[in-house]
Design a protein around this motif. Structure first.
Motif, PDB file in Angstrom:
ATOM      1  N   VAL A  25       0.643  -1.323   0.026  1.00  0.00           N
ATOM      2  CA  VAL A  25      -0.051  -0.084   0.049  1.00  0.00           C
ATOM      3  C   VAL A  25       0.734   1.258  -0.133  1.00  0.00           C
ATOM      4  N   ARG A  26       1.930   1.178   0.736  1.00  0.00           N
ATOM      5  CA  ARG A  26       2.685   2.480   0.930  1.00  0.00           C
ATOM      6  C   ARG A  26       4.159   2.533   0.047  1.00  0.00           C
ATOM      7  N   ASP A  27       4.371   3.672  -0.275  1.00  0.00           N
ATOM      8  CA  ASP A  27       5.543   3.905  -0.871  1.00  0.00           C
ATOM      9  C   ASP A  27       6.721   4.704  -0.005  1.00  0.00           C
ATOM     10  N   THR A 170       5.293 -12.775  12.193  1.00  0.00           N
ATOM     11  CA  THR A 170       6.774 -12.089  11.724  1.00  0.00           C
ATOM     12  C   THR A 170       6.167 -11.757  10.240  1.00  0.00           C
ATOM     13  N   LYS A 171       6.904 -10.632   9.608  1.00  0.00           N
ATOM     14  CA  LYS A 171       6.635 -10.027   8.392  1.00  0.00           C
ATOM     15  C   LYS A 171       6.668 -11.087   7.178  1.00  0.00           C
ATOM     16  N   ALA A 172       5.791 -11.460   6.429  1.00  0.00           N
ATOM     17  CA  ALA A 172       6.053 -12.235   5.646  1.00  0.00           C
ATOM     18  C   ALA A 172       6.753 -12.048   4.232  1.00  0.00           C
ATOM     19  N   THR A 223      -5.950  -5.081  16.103  1.00  0.00           N
ATOM     20  CA  THR A 223      -5.015  -4.301  15.449  1.00  0.00           C
ATOM     21  C   THR A 223      -3.196  -4.730  15.236  1.00  0.00           C
ATOM     22  N   LYS A 224      -2.697  -4.273  14.178  1.00  0.00           N
ATOM     23  CA  LYS A 224      -1.478  -4.434  14.227  1.00  0.00           C
ATOM     24  C   LYS A 224      -0.565  -3.167  14.019  1.00  0.00           C
ATOM     25  N   LEU A 225       0.559  -2.992  14.883  1.00  0.00           N
ATOM     26  CA  LEU A 225       1.369  -2.022  15.082  1.00  0.00           C
ATOM     27  C   LEU A 225       2.706  -2.295  14.464  1.00  0.00           C
ATOM     28  N   GLU A 226       3.566  -1.591  14.046  1.00  0.00           N
ATOM     29  CA  GLU A 226       4.931  -1.532  13.653  1.00  0.00           C
ATOM     30  C   GLU A 226       5.646  -0.592  14.621  1.00  0.00           C
ATOM     31  N   PHE A 227       6.757  -1.238  15.043  1.00  0.00           N
ATOM     32  CA  PHE A 227       7.932  -0.185  15.788  1.00  0.00           C
ATOM     33  C   PHE A 227       8.904  -0.353  15.474  1.00  0.00           C
ATOM     34  N   GLY A 239       5.930   3.509  14.404  1.00  0.00           N
ATOM     35  CA  GLY A 239       5.968   3.814  12.897  1.00  0.00           C
ATOM     36  C   GLY A 239       4.718   3.434  11.985  1.00  0.00           C
ATOM     37  N   ASP A 240       5.033   3.576  10.853  1.00  0.00           N
ATOM     38  CA  ASP A 240       4.073   3.035   9.697  1.00  0.00           C
ATOM     39  C   ASP A 240       2.696   3.825   9.921  1.00  0.00           C
ATOM     40  N   GLU A 241       1.814   2.987   9.586  1.00  0.00           N
ATOM     41  CA  GLU A 241       0.223   3.446   9.923  1.00  0.00           C
ATOM     42  C   GLU A 241       0.010   3.254  11.150  1.00  0.00           C
TER      43      GLU A 241
HETATM   44 MG    MG Z   1       2.559  -2.540   6.244  1.00  0.00          MG
END
Ligand code: MG
Ligand code: ATP
Length: 317
Positions: A25-27, A170-172, A223-227, A239-241
């Protein structure tokens, strides 16, 4: 499969910024400011641009959803403010360019981009669940736990959990599903102290956001968060959205009824249409996903806008 993902090629050329990465989704862009000696006036920053791209079942779909990128960015900014005393976040500025190449947000992406501190992201999707559904429900049915967290018997799709639980993933790789992991697996990757802090912060964000959403008639199911680590301060930073319909399940509280799939403020119409006979598509096949019909696009757009308006109490300007 990755081959049918049809990953974006359309990330725009933006004056003052160099494209470095495109997710679903993001650039992401880095500063490209030779006239400033390569140093960005705001420090070690990146430009995070949310597109209108929509994906489902790990396929990028066409066309995009108009205004989705703006909703994701404006809703994230609103939540970062609501959470400011819970956790530091990566937002630095949303100021729009005065002169092309001045390092601010290019006018082409104004409204759907933020200048953010560049973080060293942890390779962990920090998921928190207050309700049971999705991959959590699948795991629960197989072994009465989610990510190693034991749960009581008798829970059904949509059940409220006794208390919110941290269920990291884990991020696939591109085109693969994220994989649920235990807290111990996270600790093995980032260390015991960081893992404990990520869990603590994730649960604290959920507690605050769940309450805010509830006051507005919306259940925050999960919900999913990214730090990441801010390399300048060393602080664990959000970070992230955050808390968007792409990263969260929002359910209208008045329609909540455990024991069935809940209506939700996200790409539900997209998923429902894709899995209906009308689409003629088999998500288990390798076939590219079909083009979304106009009414599915329109209704999905309405859903994203409604999520923004219900949560923030304002119209998207
Ligand atoms: Mg993402
Ligand atoms: P997915 O579609 O599963 O979310 P993705 O996370 O790779 O995949 P996007 O969310 O579209 O795709 O891309 C955003 C990327 O930017 C992510 O990799 C995220 O970790 C990264 N990111 C977000 N904020 C920052 C930041 N402040 N500094 C560095 N990287 C960041």
């Amino acid at each position: 499969s990755a081959a049918s993902l049809n990953m974006p090629a359309e990330s725009a050329e933006l004056p003052g910024w160099r494209h470095v990465y495109s997710g679903k989704v993001r650039d992401l862009y880095e500063p490209d400011l030779p006239s400033y000696g390569g140093v960005h006036p705001l420090g070690d920053v990146v430009l995070v641009v949310a597109s209108d791209r929509v994906s489902a079942y790990d396929h990028l779909l066409r066309p995009g959803i108009p205004d989705k990128g703006t909703v994701l960015t404006q809703l994230s900014l609103w939540w970062f403010d609501q959470l400011a005393d819970v956790v530091p976040n990566h937002v630095v500025s949303t100021d729009v360019t005065v002169e092309p190449g001045d390092g601010l947000v290019p006018s082409d992406v104004a409204g759907r981009a933020m200048i953010c501190r560049r973080l060293d992201m942890f390779p962990v999707e920090c998921v928190v669940r207050g309700y049971l559904t999705g991959s959590g429900l699948v795991e629960y049915r197989a072994g009465q736990n989610v990510c190693g967290v034991p749960l009581p018997s008798g829970l059904v799709d949509g059940s409220r959990l006794p208390e919110p639980i941290f269920t990291p993933a884990t991020k696939a790789e591109l085109g693969d599903h994220d994989e649920n992991v235990t807290f111990e697996q996270v600790a093995a990757t980032v260390g015991d102290d960081v893992a404990a802090r990520l869990r603590e912060l994730t649960l604290a964000v959920y507690a605050r956001a769940e309450q805010i959403a509830r006051e507005r008639g919306v259940i925050l199911a999960d919900t999913k968060l990214e730090f990441g680590i801010d390399p300048t301060s060393g602080a664990i930073t959000l970070g992230d959205e955050v808390l968007t319909p792409d990263s969260s399940r929002f359910w209208p509280a008045d329609l909540w009824e455990p024991g069935r799939a809940q209506p939700s403020f996200d790409k539900q119409y997209v998923r429902d249409w894709l899995t209906s006979p009308a689409s003629g598509w088999d998500k288990a096949s390798d076939a590219p996903a079909p083009t979304l019909p106009d009414d599915v696009v329109d209704r999905t757009r309405d859903r994203y806008l409604e999520a923004y308006e219900r949560l923030t109490g304002s119209r998207l300007s």
